[in-house]
Enzyme design. Structure first.
Site, PDB file in Angstrom:
ATOM      1  N   LYS A   1      -7.340  14.111   4.675  1.00 50.91           N
ATOM      2  CA  LYS A   1      -6.409  12.810   4.691  1.00 50.91           C
ATOM      3  C   LYS A   1      -5.380  12.779   5.820  1.00 50.91           C
ATOM      4  CE  LYS A   1      -5.589  14.013   0.538  1.00 50.91           C
ATOM      5  NZ  LYS A   1      -5.753  12.699  -0.133  1.00 50.91           N
ATOM      6  N   ARG A   2      -4.775  11.760   6.056  1.00 45.11           N
ATOM      7  CA  ARG A   2      -3.521  11.803   6.970  1.00 45.11           C
ATOM      8  C   ARG A   2      -2.587  13.166   6.602  1.00 45.11           C
ATOM      9  NH1 ARG A   2       1.035   8.411   6.639  1.00 45.11           N
ATOM     10  NH2 ARG A   2       0.088   7.517   4.939  1.00 45.11           N
TER      11      ARG A   2
ATOM     12  N   HIS B   1       0.882  -1.177  -0.053  1.00 42.79           N
ATOM     13  CA  HIS B   1       0.180  -0.034  -0.218  1.00 42.79           C
ATOM     14  C   HIS B   1       0.800   1.342   0.101  1.00 42.79           C
ATOM     15  CE1 HIS B   1      -4.000  -1.715   0.632  1.00 42.79           C
ATOM     16  NE2 HIS B   1      -3.646  -2.274   1.423  1.00 42.79           N
TER      17      HIS B   1
ATOM     18  N   LYS C   1       1.708  14.194   1.070  1.00 38.70           N
ATOM     19  CA  LYS C   1       0.555  14.496   0.460  1.00 38.70           C
ATOM     20  C   LYS C   1       0.006  16.193   0.401  1.00 38.70           C
ATOM     21  CE  LYS C   1      -1.428  10.611   2.914  1.00 38.70           C
ATOM     22  NZ  LYS C   1      -2.280   9.760   1.708  1.00 38.70           N
TER      23      LYS C   1
ATOM     24  N   LYS D   1     -14.150   8.871  -3.026  1.00 35.47           N
ATOM     25  CA  LYS D   1     -15.186   9.422  -2.279  1.00 35.47           C
ATOM     26  C   LYS D   1     -15.591  10.547  -2.673  1.00 35.47           C
ATOM     27  CE  LYS D   1     -13.382   6.704   1.621  1.00 35.47           C
ATOM     28  NZ  LYS D   1     -12.567   6.789   2.930  1.00 35.47           N
TER      29      LYS D   1
ATOM     30  N   THR E   1      -7.992   6.944  -1.434  1.00 35.64           N
ATOM     31  CA  THR E   1      -9.517   6.485  -1.537  1.00 35.64           C
ATOM     32  C   THR E   1     -10.399   7.965  -1.158  1.00 35.64           C
ATOM     33  OG1 THR E   1      -9.273   5.787   0.705  1.00 35.64           O
ATOM     34  CG2 THR E   1      -9.182   3.849  -0.815  1.00 35.64           C
TER      35      THR E   1
END
Length: 707
Positions: free
Chosen positions: A441-442, A250, A447, A553, A549
Site C-alpha cells: 500500500k502507500r 476519502h 498505515k 483484493k 481497498t
C-alpha cells in the site's frame, strides 16, 4: 500502470469506471493526461530513488486525441467589476491562457456492448511560439509560454514542499476542473438547446461526483460559468450547484483535506477567490440569522480559516456546495459525522451517507488470478463475474476436501510465480512453503509499515537469542511508494530494506525468515502479489484509514487478514466472520481515550523488554552494520511522539501474529478460512458500490446497448 492517480484512490477510480460501464450507466471520468505518472521507484542501497514514469514514451494505443474539443483555461490576472445594461458584471482580464486538449480512453463494459469514456486533459500553450522573440534571437523566451503551460500536465503530484510545487498543484487542479466543467456545460447546452434552452433542467440531467477534496474548486468554477458567462442570478446558480454536486471524502488525514493560502489562491485564481468569499458571506449570514449554531461553530464551518496564514478550506467548500457528502466505509462515515464534519452533520444530517468502497472482481480475480477464477466458475457458474454475490456458492465447498486441495494447489502455483519474480528482479529466493505475509500500500506512517518492521526485527532477535525458537517459515513482503517529500516514510523504506539485508544473509535465520521490499509497486505487480498472498496486513491505527481497498483484493484472493478495527476492515470482519479474521489493537474509542489521558511512548519502551531490546538494536546499528546510529532518528520519533501508537499496539500485534502461526499449522483449517474469505467477499465488489451511488445519490438508470 500509467500511474495517473495516487495509490488506492486512483485505482478505486479505475474500478468505478469498470463497474459503471459493466452496469451500463452513462458516465464520464475526468482527469489529467499527465506526461509522467506518479514516478518509477528504484531502490538504491535500500533508499527510494524516484525516476520519471515515462509511460507515453512509446505512445498509447488506447487513447483518441480530440483536437476539435480543445478548451481555453485562464489563470492569474485580475478582475474588473463593471455595469453593462444596468447589470453588474465581472470580467477576468490580463489572465494567462492555457489550452486543454482532451484525449479519450474507451472504458468497455464486460461483454455488454457498452463503452464509456475517460477523458484526460493535456495542457497546451495558447501560443506555441512567440515569433517576435524568436526573430529577435531570444529563443528561450520564444518557447517560455509553451513550457510554462505544458508543465501543468507534466507530472502527477509535484513535490509541494516548495511554494512553486504548491502553486503548480493548484494550477493542475483548476486546469482539469475548468476543462471538465466546460465540457459538461457545453454538452448540456448543445444537446438540450431545443428542448431545454435554459439551465432549468441542468441539475436533473447532470450529476458531478467530486472524488475527494482535490476537485472541489469545481463548485466555484461552475458558479463562475453560470453567473459570469451565462448571466444567471446568484441564487438560481447556487441552487443548481447544490443540486449537481456530490462530495466523496476519502481521508481523515488533515493534510489531505487541502487548505490553500488566500494569497496563493487569489494570485492564481482571482475570480474564484471572490466567489468563495461571496459563497462564504452568504452561508455565514444564513447561519447567524438562523440561530441554529453558535459563533464558535460558525467559525469552524467558515470556508476561510483565520490565523497566521489565512486559508481557503476546500473540504468545507465541498460540503457547503454539495447535496450529498459520503464516506467510504461505515466507520469512516461515522467519524466524518462525529468528528471531521460534526457541525455540518448537525446542520444537515440528511446530506451525509455511507458508500463502502469496492473493487472490480473482473480485474482483481478474473484477470489477476485466472486459475482460481476458473475453479470458481466450475463450482458456481460464470455469473459471478458480473454478480459477485454468487461467490457465496463457494461456502459449502470449504468443507469439501477435494476443493480444498484444488484451492491449495492454485495458491501454491501463485506463490511460485511470485517467487520467480522475486528471484529474477531482486535476487532473493522465497520458499513457496513459507507463509507469504504481505503488506502492500502507500507508504504512510498511519498505515504502520513500521509496526510490521519492528516486529520482524524482534522476531529475528528472538531467533538469534533462542536457537530453539523456530516458527513456521515466513516471507514478509512489502511494496510501497513514499511521496517524494515525505522524509520519514522514506526512512521506513530504508529500515525495511536494511532489516531484509541482515536477516536474509544470516544463515542462522534465513531458512525461517525472509524480508523483501518489492520495488516500484504498481497495478501489474499487484496482480501478481494479491493471488500469492496468504496473510494480508491491514494494521493502520484505528480511526485513520478511510476504507482501504487492498484489504478487499486480498480477501477476494483468499488471504487472511491481520487487522485492526479500522476502515473497511470492520465490515470485512463482519462479512467473512470473526473466526476467519485475525483481530488486534485498540478501537477508535480506546485510541481517543489514550490520547486524552496522555500517551507516553517511553513508558511502553521501559515496560516491555521486547520493545526495548528491539528499538535498542535498531538504534545501535544491528540492522545498519557499518553505519551505527543510522536509524536513531526513526527510534527517537517513536519514543518522543509515536503519533500512530505503534508501541501501544505492539504487544497485541505480536500476540496476534502468534495466532497466525498456530492457525497455519492446521492446513485444512487454514484453507477453510481462506475459501470462506473468497466466498464472502462479494459485498466488496465495486458493482455494489456503484449501484448505491446511482440509486441513492445520482438517481441514474442504466442505458443498455441495443442487441
Amino acid at each position: 500502470d500509467a500511474g495517473l492517480g495516487n495509490g488506492g484512490l486512483g485505482r478505486l477510480a479505475a474500478c468505478f469506471l469498470d463497474s459503471l460501464a459493466t452496469l451500463a450507466y452513462p458516465a464520464y471520468g475526468y482527469g489529467i493526461r499527465y506526461e509522467f505518472g506518479i514516478f518509477d521507484q528504484e531502490i538504491r542501497n535500500g533508499y527510494q530513488v524516484e525516476r520519471p514514469d515515462d509511460w507515453l514514451r512509446f505512445g498509447s494505443a488506447w487513447e483518441v486525441p480530440r483536437p476539435q474539443r480543445v478548451v481555453p483555461v485562464s489563470l492569474y490576472g485580475r478582475t474588473e467589476h463593471v455595469v453593462e445594461g444596468g447589470k453588474q458584471k465581472v470580467r477576468w482580464v490580463d489572465a494567462r491562457h492555457v489550452m486543454g486538449m482532451p484525449y479519450d480512453v474507451p472504458i468497455p463494459g464486460y461483454r455488454n456492448g457498452t463503452v464509456n469514456t475517460l477523458r484526460l486533459w493535456r495542457a497546451r500553450a495558447a501560443q506555441e511560439l512567440d515569433l517576435a522573440d524568436f526573430n529577435a534571437g531570444d529563443y528561450l523566451a520564444a518557447v517560455e509560454d509553451r513550457d510554462l503551460s505544458e508543465n501543468i500536465s507534466k507530472v502527477l503530484y509535484p513535490n509541494d514542499v516548495t511554494v512553486m510545487g504548491k502553486e503548480l498543484r493548484l494550477q493542475q487542479q483548476y486546469f482539469f476542473v475548468s476543462c471538465s466543467i466546460h465540457d459538461i456545460v457545453h454538452r448540456h447546452v448543445w444537446r438540450y438547446k431545443k428542448t431545454h434552452p435554459t439551465f432549468d433542467a441542468f441539475a436533473d440531467k447532470v450529476a458531478i461526483q467530486l472524488n475527494d477534496t482535490h476537485p472541489s474548486i469545481a463548485i466555484a468554477e461552475l458558479m463562475r460559468v453560470l453567473v459570469d458567462e451565462h448571466e444567471l442570478e446568484w441564487e438560481r446558480a447556487w441552487k443548481i450547484c447544490q443540486g449537481v454536486f456530490g462530495y466523496t471524502n476519502h481521508t481523515l488525514m488533515p493534510e489531505a483535506l487541502e487548505k490553500w493560502s488566500v494569497d496563493l489562491f487569489g494570485r492564481v485564481l482571482p475570480r474564484h477567490l471572490e466567489l468563495v468569499y461571496e459563497i462564504n458571506r452568504r452561508f455565514l449570514d444564513e447561519m447567524r440569522s438562523s440561530g441554529r449554531v453558535d459563533e464558535a461553530a460558525v467559525q469552524r464551518m467558515s470556508l476561510i480559516e483565520e490565523g497566521a496564514t489565512k486559508s481557503v478550506r476546500m473540504a468545507n467548500l465541498a460540503v457547503v456546495g454539495s447535496r450529498s457528502v459520503n464516506g467510504v466505509a461505515e466507520l469512516h462515515t461515522d467519524l466524518l459525522k462525529k468528528v471531521l464534519f460534526k457541525d455540518f452533520n448537525q446542520l444537515w444530517p440528511e446530506k451525509f451517507n455511507s458508500k463502502t468502497n469496492g473493487v472490480t472482481p473482473r480485474r482483481w480475480l478474473l484477470q489477476a488470478n485466472p486459475e482460481l477464477a476458473s475453479a470458481i466458475t466450475e463450482a458456481v457458474g460464470p455469473e459471478w463475474v458480473t454478480d459477485a454475490s454468487r461467490l457465496t456458492g463457494l461456502a459449502p465447498l470449504a468443507e469439501d476436501a477435494g476443493f480444498r486441495r484444488l484451492f491449495r494447489r492454485v495458491k501454491r502455483q501463485n506463490k511460485e510465480k511470485l517467487a520467480a519474480i522475486a528471484l529474477a528482479e531482486h535476487g532473493v529466493a522465497l520458499d513457496p512453503d513459507a507463509i507469504f505475509d504481505v503488506q502492500v500500500k502507500r507508504l504512510h506512517e498511519y498505515k504502520r509499515q513500521l509496526l510490521n518492521a519492528v516486529r520482524i526485527a524482534s522476531e529475528y532477535l528472538k531467533m538469534k537469542s533462542d536457537r530453539s525458537y523456530r516458527p513456521h517459515p515466513r516471507a514478509y513482503l512489502f511494496a510501497a511508494k513514499a511521496a517524494p517529500g515525505y522524509a520519514m516514510a522514506k526512512w521506513h523504506i530504508k529500515l525495511i530494506n536494511s532489516i531484509g539485508d541482515v536477516v536474509n544473509a544470516d544463515p542462522a535465520t534465513r531458512d525461517h525468515l525472509k524480508v523483501l521490499f518489492l520495488r516500484n509497486y504498481r497495478v501489474s505487480l499487484a496482480e501478481r502479489i494479491m493471488p500469492a498472498a496468504e496473510v494480508s496486513e491491514q494494521i493502520s491505527t484505528a480511526g485513520t484509514e478511510a476504507s482501504g481497498t487492498g484489504n478487499m483484493k486480498f480477501a477476494m484472493n483468499g488471504a487472511l487478514t491481520v487487522g485492526t478495527l479500522d476502515g473497511a476492515n470492520v465490515e470485512i470482519r463482519e462479512e467473512v466472520g470473526a473466526e476467519n479474521f485475525f483481530l488486534f489493537g485498540m478501537t477508535v474509542e480506546e485510541v481517543e481515550a489514550l490520547k486524552a489521558k496522555g500517551y507516553h511512548p517511553r513508558e511502553r519502551y521501559y515496560a516491555d523488554p521486547r520493545i526495548k531490546e528491539t528499538l535498542d538494536a535498531i538504534a545501535s546499528g544491528v540492522f545498519s552494520p557499518g553505519e551505527p546510529g543510522l536509524f536513531k532518528p526513526v527510534v527517537d520519533a517513536l519514543l518522543d511522539h509515536d503519533p500512530y501508537l505503534v508501541l501501544a499496539d505492539f504487544a497485541a500485534y505480536c500476540a496476534c501474529q502468534d495466532q497466525v502461526t498456530a492457525a497455519y499449522k492446521d492446513t485444512e483449517r487454514w484453507n477453510r478460512m481462506a475459501i470462506l474469505n473468497v466466498a464472502r467477499s462479494g459485498r466488496f465488489s465495486s458493482d455494489r458500490t456503484i449501484r448505491q451511488y446511482a440509486d441513492e445519490i445520482w438517481h441514474l438508470s442504466p442505458v443498455r446497448a441495443e442487441e
